[in-house]
Design a protein around this motif. Structure first.
Motif, PDB file in Angstrom:
ATOM      1  N   VAL A 138       0.848  -1.187   0.000  1.00 21.26           N
ATOM      2  CA  VAL A 138       0.000   0.000   0.000  1.00 21.26           C
ATOM      3  C   VAL A 138       0.891   1.248   0.000  1.00 21.26           C
ATOM      4  N   ARG A 157       1.104   5.703  -1.243  1.00 24.19           N
ATOM      5  CA  ARG A 157       0.331   6.941  -1.323  1.00 24.19           C
ATOM      6  C   ARG A 157       1.003   7.892  -2.295  1.00 24.19           C
ATOM      7  N   ARG A 177      -3.542   4.324  -1.951  1.00 23.42           N
ATOM      8  CA  ARG A 177      -4.463   4.491  -0.833  1.00 23.42           C
ATOM      9  C   ARG A 177      -5.873   4.861  -1.267  1.00 23.42           C
ATOM     10  N   LEU A 210      -8.267   1.830  -1.471  1.00 26.12           N
ATOM     11  CA  LEU A 210      -8.426   0.949  -0.316  1.00 26.12           C
ATOM     12  C   LEU A 210      -9.875   0.563  -0.051  1.00 26.12           C
ATOM     13  N   VAL A 267       2.558  -1.689   4.379  1.00 21.23           N
ATOM     14  CA  VAL A 267       2.177  -0.283   4.193  1.00 21.23           C
ATOM     15  C   VAL A 267       3.428   0.581   4.269  1.00 21.23           C
ATOM     16  N   LEU A 323      -1.582   6.250   7.066  1.00 21.12           N
ATOM     17  CA  LEU A 323      -1.839   5.272   6.014  1.00 21.12           C
ATOM     18  C   LEU A 323      -1.987   3.870   6.598  1.00 21.12           C
ATOM     19  N   ASN A 371      -5.461   3.822   8.140  1.00 18.90           N
ATOM     20  CA  ASN A 371      -6.467   3.783   7.086  1.00 18.90           C
ATOM     21  C   ASN A 371      -6.554   2.404   6.437  1.00 18.90           C
ATOM     22  N   THR A 372      -5.428   1.729   6.308  1.00 14.59           N
ATOM     23  CA  THR A 372      -5.417   0.392   5.732  1.00 14.59           C
ATOM     24  C   THR A 372      -6.090  -0.613   6.660  1.00 14.59           C
TER      25      THR A 372
END
Length: 312
Positions: free
Chosen positions: A11, A13, A73, A76, A89, A95, A98-99
């Motif tokens: 993951v 960004r 992101r 997701l 991540v 982040l 958020n994941t």
């Protein structure tokens, strides 16, 4: 499990520079905008360069261990994670949180700090150079993990929203939130600036600012249990949440007794919206990802059945 059968999701960004280019179309226009405001554009370029190299290095290391899918992101919320996938991540802390929110299984999440000179990384215990060794140990079952309690807001129309750090329930703009609050046999009607519900992981963030304000007013008059959470919050895996009502207003029709407390599996918080068209619920500071919470809608706020799992 052999390398070809291992699934890894990386993951990532967009950097600040990439977001500026999306906004202004070219790097030259982005540079003009930043420098026109008196900021240092070289810092944006440096961050972009370091993060880009971290992505390349991390993906190469993971590719030696299995099949890697790189995920931005922004995707997701709609991505279906395989239950046996290792999720890596590439920071920042937000982040990682958020994941975790979008994982429906208990697969481990490995937080990697792409730039230790720039980011503290409370949820990023590993550096880019650690990735291959740590990932191997995760696949071999030789790495432990830390459990993270999550919050869940369930609406009466079937919608739900999870939070790793905190939930906000209140007005979309700077006007008063109106709602009925209930926990067990206690019921009140409130006019406030909204409610913050914090997890243990989020209890050193927004939650602390609310405690700091209360302390400045009450001094040493705060209960010892509340004082103990100042600066330290409470455990990430604690089987509870904490709610705080912001700026509760007492009047002939609104009360201010239920303004702080614990939420457990047996004692959820139930809220009935009295806001005609401006009520919202969002999680982890992401205002764009919200549920509408308007007149007549009921929200049940409780400890989520699923939990996060961070590799340590």
């Amino acid at each position: 499990m052999s390398a070809p059968d291992r699934r890894i999701v990386l993951v990532t960004r967009k950097t600040r520079l990439e977001e500026l280019i999306v906004r202004f179309n070219t790097i030259e226009q982005a540079r003009f905008y930043v420098e026109h405001l008196g900021a240092d554009f070289a810092d944006y370029e440096s961050e972009h360069r370091v993060y880009g190299q971290a992505v390349v290095t991390t993906e190469a290391a993971l590719s030696r261990l299995g099949r890697v899918h790189r995920l931005d992101r922004t995707l997701l919320a709609n991505y279906m994670f395989a239950p046996d996938a290792l999720v890596v991540v590439l920071g920042q802390d937000g982040l990682v949180a958020n994941t975790l929110k979008y994982l429906k299984n208990t697969q481990p999440v490995m937080g990697v700090n792409p730039d230790a000179a720039r980011w503290d990384g409370v949820l990023l215990p590993f550096g880019v150079d650690d990735v291959e060794v740590v990932a191997k140990e995760v696949f071999a079952g030789k790495r432990s993990s830390r459990r993270v309690t999550m919050a869940r807001a369930a609406l009466s129309d079937g919608q739900e929203l999870h939070a790793v750090n905190d939930l906000f329930i209140g007005p979309r703009t700077h006007i008063s939130a109106r709602y009925q609050i209930q926990q067990g046999e206690l019921i009140e009607h409130h006019s406030s600036s909204g409610i913050i519900v914090s997890t243990g992981l989020g209890s050193t963030g927004w939650f602390q600012s609310l405690l700091a304000g209360a302390t400045a007013i009450a001094g040493h008059g705060l209960p010892k249990a509340v004082q103990a959470m100042q600066g330290h919050g409470f455990a990430w895996d604690a089987p509870q949440l904490r709610y705080t009502v912001r700026e509760p207003f007492p009047s002939k029709t609104t009360q201010t007794n239920m303004v702080f407390g614990a939420i457990t599996a047996n004692q959820p918080l139930r809220l009935v919206s009295q806001m005609p068209g401006y009520g919202v619920i969002f999680s982890d500071g992401i205002e764009a990802d919200f549920l509408e919470f308007n007149s007549g809608m009921t929200a049940t706020i409780g400890v989520a059945e699923r939990e996060g799992k961070l590799v340590v």
